[in-house]
Motif scaffolding. Structure first.
Motif, PDB file in Angstrom:
ATOM      1  N   SER A 273       0.857  -1.177   0.000  1.00  0.00           N
ATOM      2  CA  SER A 273       0.000   0.000   0.000  1.00  0.00           C
ATOM      3  C   SER A 273       0.896   1.232   0.000  1.00  0.00           C
ATOM      4  O   SER A 273       2.063   1.178   0.402  1.00  0.00           O
ATOM      5  CB  SER A 273      -0.925   0.010   1.227  1.00  0.00           C
ATOM      6  OG  SER A 273      -0.154   0.054   2.419  1.00  0.00           O
ATOM      7  N   ALA A 274       0.343   2.347  -0.466  1.00  0.00           N
ATOM      8  CA  ALA A 274       1.119   3.586  -0.514  1.00  0.00           C
ATOM      9  C   ALA A 274       0.178   4.766  -0.385  1.00  0.00           C
ATOM     10  O   ALA A 274      -0.999   4.691  -0.781  1.00  0.00           O
ATOM     11  CB  ALA A 274       1.898   3.678  -1.831  1.00  0.00           C
ATOM     12  N   GLY A 275       0.698   5.866   0.170  1.00  0.00           N
ATOM     13  CA  GLY A 275      -0.161   7.024   0.347  1.00  0.00           C
ATOM     14  C   GLY A 275       0.616   8.305   0.548  1.00  0.00           C
ATOM     15  O   GLY A 275       1.839   8.298   0.750  1.00  0.00           O
ATOM     16  N   CYS A 283      -6.571  21.748   8.435  1.00  0.00           N
ATOM     17  CA  CYS A 283      -7.078  20.694   7.542  1.00  0.00           C
ATOM     18  C   CYS A 283      -6.013  19.634   7.301  1.00  0.00           C
ATOM     19  O   CYS A 283      -4.853  19.956   7.041  1.00  0.00           O
ATOM     20  CB  CYS A 283      -7.522  21.317   6.215  1.00  0.00           C
ATOM     21  SG  CYS A 283      -8.128  20.109   5.006  1.00  0.00           S
ATOM     22  N   GLU A 284      -6.417  18.376   7.385  1.00  0.00           N
ATOM     23  CA  GLU A 284      -5.542  17.254   7.060  1.00  0.00           C
ATOM     24  C   GLU A 284      -6.120  16.527   5.854  1.00  0.00           C
ATOM     25  O   GLU A 284      -7.303  16.154   5.854  1.00  0.00           O
ATOM     26  CB  GLU A 284      -5.441  16.284   8.232  1.00  0.00           C
ATOM     27  CG  GLU A 284      -4.828  16.883   9.487  1.00  0.00           C
ATOM     28  CD  GLU A 284      -4.842  15.912  10.652  1.00  0.00           C
ATOM     29  OE1 GLU A 284      -5.145  14.717  10.414  1.00  0.00           O
ATOM     30  OE2 GLU A 284      -4.572  16.331  11.788  1.00  0.00           O
ATOM     31  N   LEU A 285      -5.311  16.317   4.827  1.00  0.00           N
ATOM     32  CA  LEU A 285      -5.734  15.625   3.619  1.00  0.00           C
ATOM     33  C   LEU A 285      -4.861  14.394   3.428  1.00  0.00           C
ATOM     34  O   LEU A 285      -3.628  14.479   3.513  1.00  0.00           O
ATOM     35  CB  LEU A 285      -5.612  16.541   2.396  1.00  0.00           C
ATOM     36  CG  LEU A 285      -6.420  17.840   2.429  1.00  0.00           C
ATOM     37  CD1 LEU A 285      -6.082  18.707   1.214  1.00  0.00           C
ATOM     38  CD2 LEU A 285      -7.913  17.546   2.481  1.00  0.00           C
ATOM     39  N   ASP A 286      -5.482  13.268   3.169  1.00  0.00           N
ATOM     40  CA  ASP A 286      -4.748  12.020   2.980  1.00  0.00           C
ATOM     41  C   ASP A 286      -5.371  11.225   1.841  1.00  0.00           C
ATOM     42  O   ASP A 286      -6.589  11.277   1.622  1.00  0.00           O
ATOM     43  CB  ASP A 286      -4.780  11.171   4.254  1.00  0.00           C
ATOM     44  CG  ASP A 286      -4.046  11.830   5.409  1.00  0.00           C
ATOM     45  OD1 ASP A 286      -2.811  11.726   5.443  1.00  0.00           O
ATOM     46  OD2 ASP A 286      -4.712  12.443   6.263  1.00  0.00           O
ATOM     47  N   ALA A 287      -4.528  10.473   1.140  1.00  0.00           N
ATOM     48  CA  ALA A 287      -4.997   9.576   0.083  1.00  0.00           C
ATOM     49  C   ALA A 287      -4.088   8.357   0.053  1.00  0.00           C
ATOM     50  O   ALA A 287      -2.890   8.451   0.352  1.00  0.00           O
ATOM     51  CB  ALA A 287      -4.991  10.277  -1.283  1.00  0.00           C
ATOM     52  N   ALA A 288      -4.663   7.216  -0.296  1.00  0.00           N
ATOM     53  CA  ALA A 288      -3.870   5.981  -0.327  1.00  0.00           C
ATOM     54  C   ALA A 288      -4.449   5.003  -1.325  1.00  0.00           C
ATOM     55  O   ALA A 288      -5.638   5.040  -1.651  1.00  0.00           O
ATOM     56  CB  ALA A 288      -3.825   5.345   1.064  1.00  0.00           C
ATOM     57  N   VAL A 289      -3.576   4.128  -1.805  1.00  0.00           N
ATOM     58  CA  VAL A 289      -3.949   2.980  -2.630  1.00  0.00           C
ATOM     59  C   VAL A 289      -3.586   1.732  -1.832  1.00  0.00           C
ATOM     60  O   VAL A 289      -2.490   1.653  -1.267  1.00  0.00           O
ATOM     61  CB  VAL A 289      -3.194   2.986  -3.972  1.00  0.00           C
ATOM     62  CG1 VAL A 289      -3.555   1.755  -4.790  1.00  0.00           C
ATOM     63  CG2 VAL A 289      -3.497   4.253  -4.755  1.00  0.00           C
ATOM     64  N   PHE A 290      -4.492   0.772  -1.769  1.00  0.00           N
ATOM     65  CA  PHE A 290      -4.253  -0.394  -0.918  1.00  0.00           C
ATOM     66  C   PHE A 290      -4.801  -1.648  -1.592  1.00  0.00           C
ATOM     67  O   PHE A 290      -5.666  -1.598  -2.466  1.00  0.00           O
ATOM     68  CB  PHE A 290      -4.932  -0.213   0.446  1.00  0.00           C
ATOM     69  CG  PHE A 290      -6.433  -0.115   0.362  1.00  0.00           C
ATOM     70  CD1 PHE A 290      -7.226  -1.250   0.442  1.00  0.00           C
ATOM     71  CD2 PHE A 290      -7.055   1.113   0.197  1.00  0.00           C
ATOM     72  CE1 PHE A 290      -8.609  -1.167   0.348  1.00  0.00           C
ATOM     73  CE2 PHE A 290      -8.433   1.214   0.101  1.00  0.00           C
ATOM     74  CZ  PHE A 290      -9.217   0.066   0.182  1.00  0.00           C
ATOM     75  N   GLY A 305      -8.213  -1.090  -3.645  1.00  0.00           N
ATOM     76  CA  GLY A 305      -9.062   0.086  -3.528  1.00  0.00           C
ATOM     77  C   GLY A 305      -8.262   1.351  -3.367  1.00  0.00           C
ATOM     78  O   GLY A 305      -7.029   1.336  -3.225  1.00  0.00           O
ATOM     79  N   VAL A 306      -8.960   2.459  -3.414  1.00  0.00           N
ATOM     80  CA  VAL A 306      -8.379   3.776  -3.167  1.00  0.00           C
ATOM     81  C   VAL A 306      -9.228   4.455  -2.101  1.00  0.00           C
ATOM     82  O   VAL A 306     -10.441   4.229  -2.010  1.00  0.00           O
ATOM     83  CB  VAL A 306      -8.338   4.635  -4.452  1.00  0.00           C
ATOM     84  CG1 VAL A 306      -7.390   4.033  -5.461  1.00  0.00           C
ATOM     85  CG2 VAL A 306      -9.730   4.779  -5.059  1.00  0.00           C
TER      86      VAL A 306
END
Length: 314
Positions: A273-275, A283-290, A305-306
């Motif tokens: 996984s990576a993000g 504000c906190e913004l996060d995104a990941a692919v797993f 998923g994302v």
């Protein structure tokens, strides 16, 4: 936390799949085209998504929160035979935490009580093709009920090293009964809970145990701050189900740069996984692919998923 929202989709994140997923959700196509899109996405990865929303306060040893989460996933060899499973819950959390100083070490103890109301699709799920063809989701069978759970945890800080243990879902048995989804929604919208029948089933949750450690050395404060993490997730259930060792292990690393940007890389039950994350004032913004493993061993039943998250905190 004024607002914490997350949205995720079970789809392999290449441009073709994302385009198909958006088109599938839009409904701007014929029924046959919708079925064809579902077939393409199902055979490769399964199809679904979910969302969560929460608010909360933590301070002076007290934690208060509310969050709602819903997750839907369809699987099958084709859309014609695919079944969609749905799980939704509303939770209220009241927690307490106590820090203790012992021989120069910091021990943090905490726990919470968590009343919840849970609604799951009936056993076997719902027919995806019937939903595509216009079946009213309010007429779908569900099991629903109210319960009370407790969660306990502890961490021990040893300089830049922290070890921890948590036990979630400590709960007495609770009643879940059969309804139609529309009846549950109507009852909740009127501020009440649907009445359970005399033959309702009693459900007992299995406690979820997690043990882990983190190492966060300080290289250049405010500029480069790395972290390493290891976790054994639910070893008791994994032993009972004779799961692979890889289904126990979560591992990860992150690197916080310039005090606001974080890159992450992880190993989740044998899958990478990576993000990326950004801290921007409030504000906190996060995104990941797993990818997560739904089977007993890596490669049995992977699901990719994302996920994106936005949180606003004071």
């Amino acid at each position: 936390t004024i607002l914490d929202t997350s949205f995720w989709a079970y789809v392999k994140p290449n441009s073709d799949n994302i385009s198909k997923f958006k088109q599938f959700l839009s409904g701007d196509q014929s029924e046959d085209e919708t079925i064809a899109l579902a077939n393409d996405l199902l055979t490769e990865n399964g199809l679904g998504g979910g969302a969560s929303l929460g608010i909360g306060y933590v301070g002076k040893g007290l934690g208060l929160g509310f969050y709602a989460v819903s997750d839907e996933f369809a699987s099958g060899e084709t859309a014609m035979g695919a079944r969609l499973t749905s799980s939704s819950a509303v939770n209220i959390v009241v927690g307490l935490g106590v820090p203790l100083e012992i021989a120069g070490l910091r021990l943090n103890l905490g726990g919470d009580a968590r009343p919840f109301y849970r609604v799951d699709s009936a056993e076997g799920g719902w027919s995806l093709i019937e939903l595509i063809q216009g079946a009213d989701v309010r007429d779908e069978p569900v099991v629903a009920g109210f319960g009370l759970a407790m969660d306990l945890g502890a961490t021990l800080e040893l300089g830049s090293l922290t070890v921890g243990l948590s036990v979630r879902d400590l709960s007495p048995s609770f009643v879940m009964d059969d309804y139609l989804l529309g009846d549950v929604l109507d009852a909740l919208s009127s501020g009440s809970l649907p009445e359970a029948g005399a033959d309702a089933d009693k459900v007992l949750m299995t406690p979820y145990v997690t043990a882990g450690l983190s190492w966060k050395p300080t290289l250049i404060p405010g500029l480069l701050e790395p972290g390493l993490y290891f976790e054994l997730a639910d070893p008791i259930r994994a032993v009972q189900d004779k799961d692979s060792f890889w289904n126990l292990l979560h591992a990860g690393a992150d690197l916080r740069c310039l005090g606001f940007a974080t890159a992450r890389l992880g190993l989740n039950r044998g899958w990478m996984s990576a993000g990326l994350g950004f801290d921007l004032l409030f504000c906190e913004l996060d995104a990941a692919v797993f990818t997560e493993e739904l089977g007993r061993r890596p490669g049995d039943l992977p699901r990719t998923g994302v996920i994106v998250q936005a949180a606003f905190r004071l």
